[in-house]
Design an enzyme around this catalytic site. Structure first.
Site, PDB file in Angstrom:
ATOM      1  N   PRO A  49      41.130  47.242  41.574  1.00 12.41           N
ATOM      2  CA  PRO A  49      41.759  48.885  40.841  1.00 12.41           C
ATOM      3  C   PRO A  49      42.213  48.329  40.343  1.00 12.41           C
ATOM      4  O   PRO A  49      43.653  49.105  40.128  1.00 12.41           O
ATOM      5  CB  PRO A  49      41.612  49.781  41.686  1.00 12.41           C
ATOM      6  CG  PRO A  49      42.429  48.542  42.767  1.00 12.41           C
ATOM      7  CD  PRO A  49      40.926  47.383  42.869  1.00 12.41           C
ATOM      8  N   THR A  98      46.139  43.902  46.351  1.00 10.00           N
ATOM      9  CA  THR A  98      47.433  43.843  47.421  1.00 10.00           C
ATOM     10  C   THR A  98      46.798  45.651  47.799  1.00 10.00           C
ATOM     11  O   THR A  98      46.506  46.799  47.746  1.00 10.00           O
ATOM     12  CB  THR A  98      48.069  44.272  46.260  1.00 10.00           C
ATOM     13  OG1 THR A  98      48.614  43.005  45.673  1.00 10.00           O
ATOM     14  CG2 THR A  98      49.531  45.105  46.784  1.00 10.00           C
ATOM     15  N   TRP A 117      34.430  40.554  49.491  1.00  9.64           N
ATOM     16  CA  TRP A 117      34.400  41.724  49.416  1.00  9.64           C
ATOM     17  C   TRP A 117      32.440  42.095  49.260  1.00  9.64           C
ATOM     18  O   TRP A 117      32.320  43.355  49.316  1.00  9.64           O
ATOM     19  CB  TRP A 117      34.881  42.898  48.128  1.00  9.64           C
ATOM     20  CG  TRP A 117      36.571  42.539  48.470  1.00  9.64           C
ATOM     21  CD1 TRP A 117      38.352  41.749  47.613  1.00  9.64           C
ATOM     22  CD2 TRP A 117      37.013  43.356  49.636  1.00  9.64           C
ATOM     23  NE1 TRP A 117      39.090  42.010  48.346  1.00  9.64           N
ATOM     24  CE2 TRP A 117      38.413  43.575  49.565  1.00  9.64           C
ATOM     25  CE3 TRP A 117      35.992  44.256  50.261  1.00  9.64           C
ATOM     26  CZ2 TRP A 117      38.946  43.752  50.139  1.00  9.64           C
ATOM     27  CZ3 TRP A 117      37.364  45.025  50.645  1.00  9.64           C
ATOM     28  CH2 TRP A 117      38.672  44.713  51.146  1.00  9.64           C
ATOM     29  N   LYS A 139      29.983  44.029  21.713  1.00 13.14           N
ATOM     30  CA  LYS A 139      31.451  43.758  22.329  1.00 13.14           C
ATOM     31  C   LYS A 139      31.774  41.854  22.371  1.00 13.14           C
ATOM     32  O   LYS A 139      33.439  42.048  22.543  1.00 13.14           O
ATOM     33  CB  LYS A 139      31.053  44.248  24.156  1.00 13.14           C
ATOM     34  CG  LYS A 139      32.448  44.434  24.325  1.00 13.14           C
ATOM     35  CD  LYS A 139      33.680  45.205  24.191  1.00 13.14           C
ATOM     36  CE  LYS A 139      35.104  45.636  24.770  1.00 13.14           C
ATOM     37  NZ  LYS A 139      34.676  45.604  26.283  1.00 13.14           N
TER      38      LYS A 139
END
Length: 311
Positions: A27, A51, A100, A193
């Site tokens: 995030p 964190t 994860w 990109k």
């Protein structure tokens, strides 16, 4: 091995039988933008990072979107597998995110990779025990502010390849502040990109922000580098031409002069740089195709040294 549990599934009209369950891994600037877009639609993304925090916040103009946490820092505390994972860590952090992926992914899970470069699928080789990889091109600038909030500095948009697994991403973000489109020629969009990402490497070595591209000498150097990148992109199958390269330079010249980029922020903070997926790839693939890369041959070693030392 014990069977993984599955996170509770929410239903929502207009998105098929149910709303996809979603996790955001990383995030930071990009991940917070996606989390805010999901939250505004009534979704409750699982937030996973390095964190622990009680929320993340996106600021877009006068809008502020607070996404309630928790931000989980231990994969062992994951609530179960989900339908969709947005992998928003930098490529230098992918290995650290493996726990994860193990905790969140089932065979049906789609992993939408919000990372720089044209090698997202290769980058997850050996790290994804289950699921389907959908690479994405991220078309928006966002930056983390000193207080930890994220500032969105442009319209949020993703481009995905036209593949069946992309449907869950389209459903998850439909009607949100982050637009999603698909392309039948994703190779071209990814390289379009990458031209921007590669040019941003010049900012690292100069230690300057977008205003540097107003200089005529930097403009010439950028044009030379873009022609080199373009030759490699076309050898890889991208349908780009000189006008596309010229548009990249004009894009940088049109940016606010104080606008930075994530790789410059990493350099200023002394963090490892994504030099290989943004710049080294041009040199590597150029050699594979027998294309001279004189600018890369100077730029890449300097970026590598800036990232990894010694000294």
């Amino acid at each position: 091995m014990a069977e993984k549990k599955t996170a509770e599934q929410n239903t929502s009209p207009g998105t098929g039988d149910r709303r996809p369950t979603v996790a955001v891994v990383g995030p930071g600037a990009i991940g917070t933008t996606i989390a805010a877009a999901l939250h505004e639609r009534g979704a409750h993304p699982v937030l996973c990072g390095r964190t622990a925090r009680d929320h993340v916040e996106l600021r877009d103009g006068d809008d502020a979107v607070v996404v309630p946490g928790p931000v989980r820092a231990d994969p062992g505390g994951a609530p179960g597998t989900v339908d969709l994972v947005f992998l928003a860590v930098k490529t230098t952090q992918t290995q650290a995110a493996a726990g994860w992926l193990e905790a969140l992914c089932a065979p049906r899970t789609v992993v939408c990779v919000l990372q720089n470069g044209v090698e997202q699928e290769q980058g997850l080789a050996g790290l994804l025990p289950h699921g389907h990889v959908v690479p994405a091109v991220v078309w928006f600038p966002a930056q983390t502010l000193p207080d930890g909030a994220v500032r969105l500095r442009g319209r949020a948009r993703l481009t995905l390849p036209e593949v069946p697994a992309a449907d869950v991403v389209l459903r998850a973000l439909a009607g949100s502040r982050c637009a999603v489109d698909t392309s039948a020629d994703f190779v071209t969009e990814a390289w379009r990109k990458l031209l921007q990402n590669a040019v941003a490497g010049l900012m690292v070595l100069a230690g300057r922000r977008a205003g540097m591209f107003q200089r005529a000498d930097i403009g010439r150097l950028t044009s030379d580098y873009l022609r080199e990148c373009l030759a490699v992109a076309r050898a890889e199958g991208a349908a780009l031409d000189d006008t596309d390269a010229a548009a990249v330079l004009e894009t940088f010249r049109a940016f606010p002069r104080d606008l930075g980029t994530s790789i410059l922020a990493d350099r200023e903070a002394g963090r490892p740089l994504e030099w290989d997926v943004r710049n080294g790839v041009v040199q590597r693939l150029g050699r594979r195709h027998g294309i001279p890369t004189p600018v890369s041959d100077v730029l890449v070693p300097l970026l590598a040294a800036a990232s990894e030392g010694p000294g």
